[in-house]
Design an enzyme around this catalytic site. Sequence first.
Site, PDB file in Angstrom:
ATOM      1  N   GLN A 268       0.995  -1.114  -0.081  1.00  0.00           N
ATOM      2  CA  GLN A 268      -0.260  -0.375  -0.177  1.00  0.00           C
ATOM      3  C   GLN A 268       0.844   0.728  -0.012  1.00  0.00           C
ATOM      4  OE1 GLN A 268      -2.629   0.479   3.443  1.00  0.00           O
ATOM      5  NE2 GLN A 268      -3.506   1.962   2.998  1.00  0.00           N
TER       6      GLN A 268
ATOM      7  N   SER B 111       1.261   6.973   1.985  1.00  0.00           N
ATOM      8  CA  SER B 111       1.302   8.277   3.184  1.00  0.00           C
ATOM      9  C   SER B 111       2.493   8.576   2.601  1.00  0.00           C
ATOM     10  CB  SER B 111       1.845   7.351   4.309  1.00  0.00           C
ATOM     11  OG  SER B 111       1.146   6.585   5.570  1.00  0.00           O
TER      12      SER B 111
ATOM     13  N   SER C  73       4.119  -1.282   4.073  1.00  0.00           N
ATOM     14  CA  SER C  73       4.828  -1.704   4.496  1.00  0.00           C
ATOM     15  C   SER C  73       5.162  -3.260   3.826  1.00  0.00           C
ATOM     16  CB  SER C  73       3.648  -2.472   5.346  1.00  0.00           C
ATOM     17  OG  SER C  73       2.835  -2.191   6.266  1.00  0.00           O
TER      18      SER C  73
ATOM     19  N   GLU D 125      -9.453  -1.757   5.629  1.00  0.00           N
ATOM     20  CA  GLU D 125      -8.794  -2.085   6.681  1.00  0.00           C
ATOM     21  C   GLU D 125      -9.335  -1.994   8.206  1.00  0.00           C
ATOM     22  OE1 GLU D 125      -5.650   1.534   5.570  1.00  0.00           O
ATOM     23  OE2 GLU D 125      -4.221   0.465   6.425  1.00  0.00           O
TER      24      GLU D 125
ATOM     25  N   ASN E 122      -5.837   6.333  15.639  1.00  0.00           N
ATOM     26  CA  ASN E 122      -6.706   5.883  16.737  1.00  0.00           C
ATOM     27  C   ASN E 122      -7.606   7.404  17.214  1.00  0.00           C
ATOM     28  OD1 ASN E 122      -6.485   3.488  15.746  1.00  0.00           O
ATOM     29  ND2 ASN E 122      -6.579   3.433  18.985  1.00  0.00           N
ATOM     30  N   GLU E 123      -6.556   9.155  17.417  1.00  0.00           N
ATOM     31  CA  GLU E 123      -6.763  10.204  17.740  1.00  0.00           C
ATOM     32  C   GLU E 123      -8.118   9.878  16.302  1.00  0.00           C
ATOM     33  OE1 GLU E 123      -4.151   9.045  17.975  1.00  0.00           O
ATOM     34  OE2 GLU E 123      -3.537  10.110  19.651  1.00  0.00           O
TER      35      GLU E 123
HETATM   36  C1  LIG Z   1       3.150  -0.428  11.349  1.00  0.00           C
HETATM   37  C2  LIG Z   1       3.048   0.682  10.874  1.00  0.00           C
HETATM   38  C3  LIG Z   1       2.653   0.316   9.156  1.00  0.00           C
HETATM   39  C4  LIG Z   1       2.251   1.020   8.290  1.00  0.00           C
HETATM   40  N1  LIG Z   1       2.163   0.875   6.573  1.00  0.00           N
HETATM   41  C5  LIG Z   1       1.623   1.598   6.046  1.00  0.00           C
HETATM   42  C6  LIG Z   1       1.272   1.443   4.128  1.00  0.00           C
HETATM   43  O1  LIG Z   1       1.926   0.029   4.097  1.00  0.00           O
HETATM   44  N2  LIG Z   1       1.077   1.913   3.731  1.00  0.00           N
HETATM   45  C7  LIG Z   1       1.330   3.684   3.803  1.00  0.00           C
HETATM   46  O2  LIG Z   1       0.702   4.355   2.969  1.00  0.00           O
HETATM   47  N3  LIG Z   1       0.631   3.677   5.005  1.00  0.00           N
HETATM   48  C8  LIG Z   1       1.630   2.620   6.353  1.00  0.00           C
HETATM   49  N4  LIG Z   1       1.580   3.139   7.655  1.00  0.00           N
HETATM   50  C9  LIG Z   1       2.014   4.516   7.380  1.00  0.00           C
HETATM   51  C10 LIG Z   1       0.160   5.241   9.371  1.00  0.00           C
HETATM   52  O3  LIG Z   1      -0.925   5.150   7.627  1.00  0.00           O
HETATM   53  C11 LIG Z   1       0.791   6.934   8.989  1.00  0.00           C
HETATM   54  O4  LIG Z   1       1.602   6.632  10.448  1.00  0.00           O
HETATM   55  C12 LIG Z   1      -1.124   7.619   9.597  1.00  0.00           C
HETATM   56  O5  LIG Z   1      -1.658   7.322   8.693  1.00  0.00           O
HETATM   57  C13 LIG Z   1      -0.820   8.470  10.517  1.00  0.00           C
HETATM   58  O6  LIG Z   1       0.327   9.556   9.730  1.00  0.00           O
HETATM   59  P1  LIG Z   1       2.027  10.521  10.192  1.00  0.00           P
HETATM   60  O7  LIG Z   1       2.394   9.278  10.766  1.00  0.00           O
HETATM   61  O8  LIG Z   1       2.024  11.147   9.299  1.00  0.00           O
HETATM   62  O9  LIG Z   1       1.144  10.939  11.479  1.00  0.00           O
HETATM   63  P2  LIG Z   1       0.197  12.552  11.613  1.00  0.00           P
HETATM   64  O10 LIG Z   1      -0.635  12.779  10.293  1.00  0.00           O
HETATM   65  O11 LIG Z   1       1.467  13.112  11.760  1.00  0.00           O
HETATM   66  O12 LIG Z   1       0.208  12.380  13.317  1.00  0.00           O
HETATM   67  C14 LIG Z   1       0.954  12.553  14.133  1.00  0.00           C
HETATM   68  C15 LIG Z   1       0.054  12.307  15.187  1.00  0.00           C
HETATM   69  O13 LIG Z   1      -0.831  14.006  14.686  1.00  0.00           O
HETATM   70  C16 LIG Z   1      -2.082  12.641  15.716  1.00  0.00           C
HETATM   71  N5  LIG Z   1      -2.969  14.058  14.361  1.00  0.00           N
HETATM   72  C17 LIG Z   1      -2.968  14.323  13.270  1.00  0.00           C
HETATM   73  N6  LIG Z   1      -4.044  15.511  13.230  1.00  0.00           N
HETATM   74  C18 LIG Z   1      -5.082  15.086  14.235  1.00  0.00           C
HETATM   75  C19 LIG Z   1      -6.228  15.820  14.389  1.00  0.00           C
HETATM   76  N7  LIG Z   1      -6.601  16.586  13.016  1.00  0.00           N
HETATM   77  N8  LIG Z   1      -6.810  15.408  15.010  1.00  0.00           N
HETATM   78  C20 LIG Z   1      -6.347  15.202  15.976  1.00  0.00           C
HETATM   79  N9  LIG Z   1      -4.847  14.264  15.954  1.00  0.00           N
HETATM   80  C21 LIG Z   1      -4.138  14.320  15.119  1.00  0.00           C
HETATM   81  C22 LIG Z   1      -2.681  12.092  15.021  1.00  0.00           C
HETATM   82  O14 LIG Z   1      -3.651  10.943  16.170  1.00  0.00           O
HETATM   83  C23 LIG Z   1      -0.879  11.562  15.617  1.00  0.00           C
HETATM   84  O15 LIG Z   1      -0.957  11.010  16.770  1.00  0.00           O
HETATM   85  C24 LIG Z   1       2.472   2.976   8.846  1.00  0.00           C
HETATM   86  C25 LIG Z   1       2.202   2.877   9.940  1.00  0.00           C
HETATM   87  C26 LIG Z   1       2.503   1.974  11.179  1.00  0.00           C
HETATM   88  C27 LIG Z   1       2.736   1.678  12.376  1.00  0.00           C
END
Ligand SMILES: Cc1cc2nc3c(=O)[nH]c(=O)nc-3n(C[C@H](O)[C@H](O)[C@H](O)COP(=O)(O)OP(=O)(O)OC[C@H]3O[C@@H](n4cnc5c(N)ncnc54)[C@H](O)[C@@H]3O)c2cc1C
Length: 373
Positions: A125, A128, A160, A243, A355-356
């Site tokens: 996938q 991100s 992943s 998902e 989860n947020e």
């Molecule tokens: C084990 C693992 C596997 C993954 N696999 C894939 C994959 O296969 N393909 C892929 O595309 N992505 C993958 N991801 C990425 C994942 O989808 C992102 O990490 C996730 O969507 C969060 O985005 P970010 O890491 O940029 O965090 P951010 O969006 O920067 O968020 C950081 C923190 O801020 C909080 N936050 C952000 N905006 C808000 C809001 N509006 N209100 C309240 N809180 C907020 C979030 O909840 C989080 O706690 C994976 C992540 C992990 C940990």
Amino acid sequence: MDLEFSAAEEGFRAAARGWLAEHVPAEPLPSLETEEGFAAHRVWERTLFDGGWSVVSWPEEYGGRGASLTEWLIFEEEYYAAGAPGRVSQNGISLLAPTLFTHGTREQLARILPPMASGETVWAQAWSEPEAGSDLASLRSTAVRTEGGWLLSGQKTWSSRAAFADWAFGLFRSDPAAGRHRGLTYLMFPLDGDGVTVRPIGRLDGKPAFAEIFLDEVFVPDEDVIGEVGQGWRAAMSTAGNERGLTLRSPGRFMAAAERLVALWREKADPGDTGMRDRVADVWVKARAYQLAGYAAASGKGIDPSMNKIFWSELDIELHETALDLLGAEGELGEGDWAEGWIFSLAGPIYAGTNEIQRDMVAERVLGLPKGR
Ligand SMILES: Cc1cc2nc3c(=O)[nH]c(=O)nc-3n(C[C@H](O)[C@H](O)[C@H](O)COP(=O)(O)OP(=O)(O)OC[C@H]3O[C@@H](n4cnc5c(N)ncnc54)[C@H](O)[C@@H]3O)c2cc1C
């Protein structure tokens, strides 16, 4: 709600159990986050496929056996109870396939599903981006129109198992002038294509499968667009529903882990420790509740996917923390199942939408509270 299984469903369970008892490898395979483990899991996918158990709920023409949702839930229970290997094809089978069933063409289904089911093509996938995680609609990777298709450019991250996978699916901005959620197109591309660079992300545990993907004018023909050009967000939301719903993390997985926790408690617990007994019972009850919610969904009474995702991700952490507390110092040592499972469980509240964000969605969509964003 009828909690009895039909004779046909009991027969299906017995057939799955019998096949798994004969075929599940006696020793666990190496981690699917390593090159060796990824290859071994791909071979296992082929074994499952040859036995007709890889994608039970798909139509036969694509490698399935046309099983009902209840039968799929039964299969998942048997699969995890048998201690069978993790599914290296899960992103294809659980995320892309349901999206194609809804938004794909017949040609795409016929071309893409059988090799996905057999493990010949493993999918990653690619959603991100460095500046677009929770706020996916702010993504910047582009799809520029060219003769017969599209040129993809940009950077994807946190993909992943992309270091070893064959193909990826992702969203690209095809109309920069359109609003954030508009002008996005859902496309598939080969990870070994011209202009694609896949770079493993250094993980603390040294396992190299997690990767970032760089795209430099990668050509993708029109037949690899999923759904309509400019309507990628719609198709992506159906992927996200799978998902977060039952498909990626089925109840069988948690029920089997909860049974293993009860066995661990019997083996290790101090009988006088009623606090620990209550924690183990609590986890088991939650796993059973999720199992029943699965059967309710199979009879048309499913719960909101965001609520579902919050539930399984928090249950997974609680389950593993309880196991580690039962094991004491032993749980902290080495790469035991429980220790590794616990580390992975900590990622549950992040992937598949944090989860947020899911709580925000429940507040807005289920409870009807005013938008906070
Ligand atoms: C084990 C693992 C596997 C993954 N696999 C894939 C994959 O296969 N393909 C892929 O595309 N992505 C993958 N991801 C990425 C994942 O989808 C992102 O990490 C996730 O969507 C969060 O985005 P970010 O890491 O940029 O965090 P951010 O969006 O920067 O968020 C950081 C923190 O801020 C909080 N936050 C952000 N905006 C808000 C809001 N509006 N209100 C309240 N809180 C907020 C979030 O909840 C989080 O706690 C994976 C992540 C992990 C940990």
